[in-house]
Design a protein around this motif. Sequence first.
Motif, PDB file in Angstrom:
ATOM      1  N   VAL B 125      27.696 -27.206 -12.130  1.00 28.23           N
ATOM      2  CA  VAL B 125      27.960 -25.930 -11.446  1.00 28.23           C
ATOM      3  C   VAL B 125      29.477 -25.742 -11.368  1.00 28.23           C
ATOM      4  CG1 VAL B 125      27.731 -24.657  -9.280  1.00 28.23           C
ATOM      5  CG2 VAL B 125      25.844 -26.095 -10.104  1.00 28.23           C
ATOM      6  N   ASP B 126      29.959 -24.603 -11.810  1.00 31.03           N
ATOM      7  CA  ASP B 126      31.401 -24.343 -11.828  1.00 31.03           C
ATOM      8  C   ASP B 126      32.017 -24.546 -10.451  1.00 31.03           C
ATOM      9  OD1 ASP B 126      31.547 -23.818 -14.472  1.00 31.03           O
ATOM     10  OD2 ASP B 126      31.481 -21.635 -14.286  1.00 31.03           O
ATOM     11  N   GLY B 127      33.086 -25.319 -10.397  1.00 28.79           N
ATOM     12  CA  GLY B 127      33.806 -25.503  -9.147  1.00 28.79           C
ATOM     13  C   GLY B 127      33.210 -26.546  -8.233  1.00 28.79           C
ATOM     14  N   VAL B 128      32.246 -27.302  -8.733  1.00 31.28           N
ATOM     15  CA  VAL B 128      31.583 -28.313  -7.894  1.00 31.28           C
ATOM     16  C   VAL B 128      31.812 -29.702  -8.469  1.00 31.28           C
ATOM     17  CG1 VAL B 128      29.342 -29.226  -7.162  1.00 31.28           C
ATOM     18  CG2 VAL B 128      29.799 -26.773  -7.011  1.00 31.28           C
ATOM     19  N   VAL B 163      33.993 -28.618  -3.330  1.00 29.60           N
ATOM     20  CA  VAL B 163      33.938 -27.345  -4.050  1.00 29.60           C
ATOM     21  C   VAL B 163      35.312 -26.698  -4.100  1.00 29.60           C
ATOM     22  CG1 VAL B 163      31.534 -26.954  -3.389  1.00 29.60           C
ATOM     23  CG2 VAL B 163      33.366 -25.943  -2.022  1.00 29.60           C
ATOM     24  N   SER B 166      35.357 -20.761  -5.332  1.00 30.67           N
ATOM     25  CA  SER B 166      35.300 -19.641  -6.272  1.00 30.67           C
ATOM     26  C   SER B 166      34.165 -18.704  -5.913  1.00 30.67           C
ATOM     27  CB  SER B 166      35.095 -20.179  -7.687  1.00 30.67           C
ATOM     28  OG  SER B 166      33.931 -20.982  -7.736  1.00 30.67           O
ATOM     29  N   ALA B 167      33.325 -19.115  -5.004  1.00 34.89           N
ATOM     30  CA  ALA B 167      32.181 -18.311  -4.541  1.00 34.89           C
ATOM     31  C   ALA B 167      31.854 -18.804  -3.136  1.00 34.89           C
ATOM     32  CB  ALA B 167      30.998 -18.512  -5.487  1.00 34.89           C
ATOM     33  N   VAL B 169      30.375 -20.741  -0.176  1.00 33.07           N
ATOM     34  CA  VAL B 169      29.913 -22.131  -0.168  1.00 33.07           C
ATOM     35  C   VAL B 169      28.396 -22.211  -0.283  1.00 33.07           C
ATOM     36  CG1 VAL B 169      29.720 -24.198   1.271  1.00 33.07           C
ATOM     37  CG2 VAL B 169      31.902 -23.018   1.087  1.00 33.07           C
ATOM     38  N   THR B 171      26.423 -20.169  -1.700  1.00 33.03           N
ATOM     39  CA  THR B 171      26.004 -19.834  -3.069  1.00 33.03           C
ATOM     40  C   THR B 171      26.159 -21.045  -3.985  1.00 33.03           C
ATOM     41  OG1 THR B 171      26.705 -17.551  -2.731  1.00 33.03           O
ATOM     42  CG2 THR B 171      26.415 -18.273  -5.017  1.00 33.03           C
ATOM     43  N   LEU B 172      27.292 -21.741  -3.846  1.00 32.14           N
ATOM     44  CA  LEU B 172      27.525 -22.925  -4.671  1.00 32.14           C
ATOM     45  C   LEU B 172      26.506 -24.015  -4.347  1.00 32.14           C
ATOM     46  CD1 LEU B 172      31.433 -23.071  -4.458  1.00 32.14           C
ATOM     47  CD2 LEU B 172      30.075 -22.440  -6.459  1.00 32.14           C
ATOM     48  N   ALA B 175      23.212 -23.142  -5.824  1.00 31.60           N
ATOM     49  CA  ALA B 175      23.214 -23.334  -7.286  1.00 31.60           C
ATOM     50  C   ALA B 175      23.029 -24.818  -7.625  1.00 31.60           C
ATOM     51  CB  ALA B 175      24.522 -22.811  -7.875  1.00 31.60           C
ATOM     52  N   VAL B 176      23.677 -25.682  -6.867  1.00 28.21           N
ATOM     53  CA  VAL B 176      23.517 -27.130  -7.077  1.00 28.21           C
ATOM     54  C   VAL B 176      22.064 -27.511  -6.847  1.00 28.21           C
ATOM     55  CG1 VAL B 176      24.069 -29.411  -6.132  1.00 28.21           C
ATOM     56  CG2 VAL B 176      25.894 -27.738  -6.527  1.00 28.21           C
TER      57      VAL B 176
END
Lengths: 105, 213
Positions: B125-128, B163, B166-167, B169, B171-172, B175-176
Motif C-alpha cells: 500500500v503506497d505510503g505504508v 504511514v 498521503s491519505a 489514516v 483509508t490507509l 487498504a492494508v
Amino acid sequence: MNADLNQLALRLDAVVRVVPGVSSLFSAEPALVRSARAITAAQPVGLVSVAAGPDGLSIVASVGVSAEVQAPTTALTVSDAIRDALDPAVAETAAIHVRVSRIAD
Amino acid sequence: MNSDGDTDGDTDSDIGGSGYSLEQLADYLYRGRTPPIPEIDENAECQAMLDSLERLGTLSSELVSKDALDAPGVDETWLATLLATIGREVRAGRDIPYAATNPNTRLTITEGAIRELVRAAGDSVDGVLVGTCSIEGDLDGGGDAGEGDVAESTITVSLTISVVLSAPVTTLAQAVRERVHSELLKHTELHVSAINVTVVDVHMLTTAIEDES
C-alpha cells in the motif's frame, strides 16, 4: 542418504523446478545437515529430501511459489508431479510432503 | 526446530540456520548477490530476509529522510528494531496444513511464509511500512481436527504500520486490511476473524507541503 536416493533427489529437484507456479526450490533439510551430507557424498546433493523407511520413501520438497497462482494449488501440483515421477510401485506408498516456504516471484 | 529443521541451529545472529548473520546478508545484497552463495540462495528464510531488506530500503527512504531532518539519530534505532523484528518473523515456524485428499500426501505452508505474505501485502500500500506482524489463533487445524483439516482454523492478524500521510489514516489502514485479507484468502485456507491495524507512526509529506508554499 545413499547414492541411489541422492540421484532420485537430484532428479526430483529437476521435476519440481519446472512445475508451473514454482518460483524457487529450497533445501528441505537444515543447512548444517545438508552441508555435512554434501561433504560426505563428494557430489552434488539434492534439495529435495528423500529417505527410505519401512513403509516406503519419505520425500520432502520445500518450495517458493509464485504469488500469481494460489499457493495450495501449486503445492498440490508439485506433489502430483513428484508422485508421477516415481516408479508406480514406489509412488503408491511414498509419503510426500510439499512445504510452501515462500510466496514470491 | 521446525519440522524440516529450516531454523535448526538458529541463533539471534544466524538467519535460517544458514550460518550467515543479518549483516552478512546485507553485504551480500549490496554486492548484488554475487558471487552466489548456495547456503543463502537455497535457504527460504535468508531469501525472505533479503527481499525484506530490499523492500525496506525502498519504502523507508521517504520516512527516514523526513525523520532525519527532525530527529537525526532516531532512525538508526527505529531501523534496527524493525530489522530485528523482520529477522524474527522470517523464521519458518510451524507447518500450517493445507487440505490434501491423498493420505500419503502432506501439503503445508510455513508460518514464516504467511507472515512474509502479510508484511508484503501491507507494504504494497503506497505510503505504508509494516512494523510488526503477528498471527494468533489455531494455526494447526483446530482442537481435535486431524492433520490437514483446516476448516475450523480461525486466526487474528495484528499489524503495526508507519504511514506517510498521503491519505487519511483510516483509508490507509483499511487498504492494508483489505490487501492482507485478499492475500490470505488466496494463499491460505485459514479463516481470518480479524485484521487489526495499529498506526504507530505518522509522517507528513513535507516535500509536497514545501513545494506548495
